[in-house]
Design an enzyme around this catalytic site. Structure first.
Site, PDB file in Angstrom:
ATOM      1  N   GLU A 172      40.415  64.511  14.831  1.00  0.00           N
ATOM      2  CA  GLU A 172      40.258  63.798  16.096  1.00  0.00           C
ATOM      3  C   GLU A 172      40.947  64.451  17.295  1.00  0.00           C
ATOM      4  O   GLU A 172      41.943  63.945  17.826  1.00  0.00           O
ATOM      5  CB  GLU A 172      40.771  62.357  15.944  1.00  0.00           C
ATOM      6  CG  GLU A 172      40.027  61.563  14.889  1.00  0.00           C
ATOM      7  CD  GLU A 172      40.492  60.115  14.804  1.00  0.00           C
ATOM      8  OE1 GLU A 172      39.713  59.284  14.298  1.00  0.00           O
ATOM      9  OE2 GLU A 172      41.618  59.792  15.239  1.00  0.00           O
ATOM     10  N   ASN A 298      34.695  60.329  12.052  1.00  0.00           N
ATOM     11  CA  ASN A 298      35.447  59.087  11.915  1.00  0.00           C
ATOM     12  C   ASN A 298      34.774  58.045  12.784  1.00  0.00           C
ATOM     13  O   ASN A 298      34.650  58.228  13.999  1.00  0.00           O
ATOM     14  CB  ASN A 298      36.903  59.266  12.363  1.00  0.00           C
ATOM     15  CG  ASN A 298      37.685  60.173  11.427  1.00  0.00           C
ATOM     16  OD1 ASN A 298      37.205  60.561  10.367  1.00  0.00           O
ATOM     17  ND2 ASN A 298      38.901  60.504  11.823  1.00  0.00           N
ATOM     18  N   TYR A 300      34.668  53.988  13.920  1.00  0.00           N
ATOM     19  CA  TYR A 300      35.312  52.681  13.952  1.00  0.00           C
ATOM     20  C   TYR A 300      34.537  51.655  14.783  1.00  0.00           C
ATOM     21  O   TYR A 300      34.348  50.531  14.354  1.00  0.00           O
ATOM     22  CB  TYR A 300      36.750  52.810  14.474  1.00  0.00           C
ATOM     23  CG  TYR A 300      37.660  53.483  13.471  1.00  0.00           C
ATOM     24  CD1 TYR A 300      38.190  52.761  12.406  1.00  0.00           C
ATOM     25  CD2 TYR A 300      37.965  54.831  13.570  1.00  0.00           C
ATOM     26  CE1 TYR A 300      39.011  53.377  11.470  1.00  0.00           C
ATOM     27  CE2 TYR A 300      38.786  55.451  12.637  1.00  0.00           C
ATOM     28  CZ  TYR A 300      39.307  54.712  11.596  1.00  0.00           C
ATOM     29  OH  TYR A 300      40.109  55.329  10.656  1.00  0.00           O
ATOM     30  N   GLU A 358      36.559  58.966   7.895  1.00  0.00           N
ATOM     31  CA  GLU A 358      37.332  57.729   8.076  1.00  0.00           C
ATOM     32  C   GLU A 358      36.396  56.610   8.491  1.00  0.00           C
ATOM     33  O   GLU A 358      35.494  56.813   9.298  1.00  0.00           O
ATOM     34  CB  GLU A 358      38.423  57.866   9.154  1.00  0.00           C
ATOM     35  CG  GLU A 358      39.620  58.682   8.773  1.00  0.00           C
ATOM     36  CD  GLU A 358      40.655  58.770   9.897  1.00  0.00           C
ATOM     37  OE1 GLU A 358      40.736  57.821  10.719  1.00  0.00           O
ATOM     38  OE2 GLU A 358      41.364  59.782   9.956  1.00  0.00           O
TER      39      GLU A 358
END
Length: 448
Positions: A172, A298, A300, A358
Site C-alpha cells: 500500500e 487490498n 476494504y 487483504e
C-alpha cells in the site's frame, strides 16, 4: 452455493490459494530486542496525540516469541498460505550497513516454521516500518532510500530466497506515502504534497529496481506489489461530479496503476498537482514498469466523490453515503464494490494474476465469560465478500488467492489497539488467542 449465500471451498478452483495476512510492526512486538533498530513507527508512537489510545507497538501480539502457536492456529484453520512482512530495522538497524544476524535468524525460524506446517510463505518486504535512521536522512523523499531498499532486499532474498517463493515488494504505497508524508496521519507525519509525490515515486522505483534482484536471489520466485485500491462512484450524474470522480481516481488509483503497467504517470493528475510533481529521472518509468507475476490488491471499501473546488488538488471531496452498512471504522460494507474493482482492473490493466492480499473488517468484539467472540457482522462480511469474489472469478477475473486480514487482532497504526480486525481475538493483557466465530467459520469453510 449454500442457502445463506456463502460459497463453499469447492466453488473455487482446486489450486486456489487460501491465506491469512499479518505485518511485522503490528504483531511482532520485541521492539528493542535482539539488536532491532528503531523504526519510524516506534518514533511516531512516542509523539503525544499521534496514536488514539496512546499505545505503541513495543509488545503488540508478542508474535516474536509466540509465533509457533500463531502458525499452529493458521495451520489449524486449513489455510495453505501465510502472508507476513519483514521488519527492515530488525535486519539493518541503521537502515543499511551492518547486518543484524539475530534478525535474519528470527525470519529463518519463522519461514521454516511455516514450511513445517504446510504453509506457503508470502513475504512482504516493506510494510511501512522504515528504519528511523533513514528517515533522518530524508526517508522516502530522498532517492538514497531507493538504494538502501535494494541493499535490504538483496540481504533478505539471499537469506530466505531458497524457501520463500512469493515476494511482495511494498504494501500500500498510498498509505506509506500519502498518509505518511501529506495527510499527516501515519508515520513519519508530514503534510507536504510534494514530499508525498516524491516518496511515491521512490517507493515505486524501488519496487521496479528490486524485481531483478529478487529473481536473481530466489530462483523461480513470483514477485508483485500490493496496492490499496477503491472502486469510486460519483455522488450524482452531473458532469461536475463525474469529472471529480475521474480526478479523484487519478490520484487514488491510476497514479499507481498506470506507471506499474507501463503508461507513466497519468497526465491529468500531473497537471493538477502542478509544482508538487515528482522529479523523474531517465529510465525511472521503465524500471517501475518491470513486469510482475501478480498484482496484490487490498480491498476494504468503495468511495463516493463530489465536485468540490475547495477539495485539495483534485478539487473533489468524499461523500458519506446515506443508509449503508458500515464497519466499526465507519467504512462502507460493499461486497459488490469488490466485484466492481476487480472487473475494472481486468478491463483497464489486464494483470496476469490478481491476489487479494487483504480483505477484512473491524467491529466492537466482546469476549464472553465462556471464552467466545460472537462476531456475527464480521462473519457475514467474510461470507459475502467470498461470494463476491466468486462472482468476479466467474466473470473471468484471474484472482488466484484470498488472504483474510487479519489472523490476529493487532496494533492498528494510528488507531492503536482500538480496532480489532482479527479472526482471532487477542487478550493483550494475557496474550491469549481465541478464534472468533468468523475464524471458526473460515476454518470450517476451508476444511469442507
Amino acid at each position: 452455493m449454500s442457502s445463506h449465500n456463502a460459497p463453499t471451498r469447492k466453488d473455487f478452483p482446486a489450486d486456489f490459494r487460501w491465506g491469512v495476512s499479518t505485518s511485522s510492526f503490528q504483531i511482532e512486538g520485541a521492539g528493542r530486542e535482539d539488536g532491532k533498530g528503531e523504526s519510524i513507527w516506534d518514533r511516531f508512537c512516542q509523539q503525544p496525540g499521534r496514536i488514539r489510545d496512546g499505545s505503541n507497538g513495543r509488545v503488540a501480539c508478542d508474535h516474536y516469541h509466540l509465533w509457533p502457536q500463531d502458525l499452529d492456529m493458521a495451520k489449524g484453520l486449513g489455510v495453505n498460505a501465510y502472508r507476513f512482512s519483514i521488519a527492515w530495522p530488525r535486519i539493518l538497524p541503521q537502515g543499511r550497513g551492518t547486518v543484524n544476524e539475530a534478525g535474519l535468524a528470527f525470519y529463518d525460524r519463522l519461514v521454516d516454521g511455516m514450511l513445517a506446517r504446510g504453509l506457503d510463505p508470502w513475504c512482504t518486504l516493506y510494510h511501512w516500518d522504515l528504519p528511523q535512521a533513514l528517515q533522518e536522512q530524508g526517508g522516502w523523499v530522498s532517492r538514497d532510500t531507493v538504494g538502501a531498499f535494494l541493499e535490504y532486499t538483496d540481504i533478505v532474498t539471499r537469506r530466505l530466497g531458497d524457501r520463500v517463493k512469493h515476494w511482495i515488494t511494498h504494501n500500500e504505497p498510498w498509505c506509506s506515502c500519502m498518509m505518511g508524508y501529506w495527510e499527516n496521519i501515519h508515520a513519519p507525519g508530514g503534510s507536504s504534497l510534494a514530499d508525498a509525490m516524491q516518496a511515491c515515486h521512490h517507493v515505486l522505483l524501488s519496487h521496479g529496481q528490486a524485481i531483478p534482484l529478487i529473481r536473481k536471489n530466489s530462483a523461480g520466485a513470483q514477485v508483485g506489489i500490493t496496492l490499496s485500491l477503491h472502486p469510486i462512484t460519483a455522488a450524482s450524474s452531473s458532469a461536475e461530479d463525474l469529472a471529480a470522480l475521474k480526478r479523484h481516481d487519478g490520484l487514488r488509483n491510476r497514479w499507481f496503476l498506470d506507471p506499474l503497467f507501463g503508461r507513466g504517470y497519468p497526465a491529468d493528475t500531473l497537471e493538477l498537482i502542478g509544482d508538487a510533481a515528482p522529479t523523474v529521472l531517465p529510465g525511472d518509468l521503465d524500471a517501475i514498469a518491470t513486469a510482475t507475476d501478480f498484482l496484490g490488491v487490498n480491498y476494504y471499501f468503495p468511495e463516493m466523490v463530489k465536485d468540490d473546488p475547495a477539495g485539495g488538488p483534485m478539487r473533489a471531496s468524499l461523500v458519506e453515503k446515506e443508509g449503508v452498512e458500515r464497519t466499526g471504522f465507519g467504512w462502507e460494507v460493499s461486497p459488490q464494490g469488490l466485484v466492481d474493482l476487480l472487473t475494472r482492473l481486468q478491463r483497464d490493466y489486464n494483470p496476469p494474476v490478481i491476489q487479494l492480499t487483504e480483505n477484512g473488517s473491524t467491529f466492537e468484539d466482546v469476549l464472553t465469560p465462556e471464552g467466545c467472540v460472537h462476531d456475527a457482522e464480521r462473519l457475514s462480511y467474510l461470507q459475502r465478500h467470498l461470494a463476491a469474489l466468486k462472482r468476479a472469478i466467474d466473470a473471468g477475473v484471474p484472482v488466484k488467492g484470498y488472504f483474510a486480514w487479519s489472523l490476529l487482532d493487532n496494533f492498528e497504526w494510528a488507531e492503536g489497539y482500538l480496532r480489532r480486525f482479527g479472526i482471532a481475538y487477542v487478550d493483550y493483557a494475557t496474550q491469549k488467542r481465541t478464534l472468533k466465530d468468523s475464524g471458526l467459520w473460515y476454518g470450517r469453510f476451508l476444511n469442507e
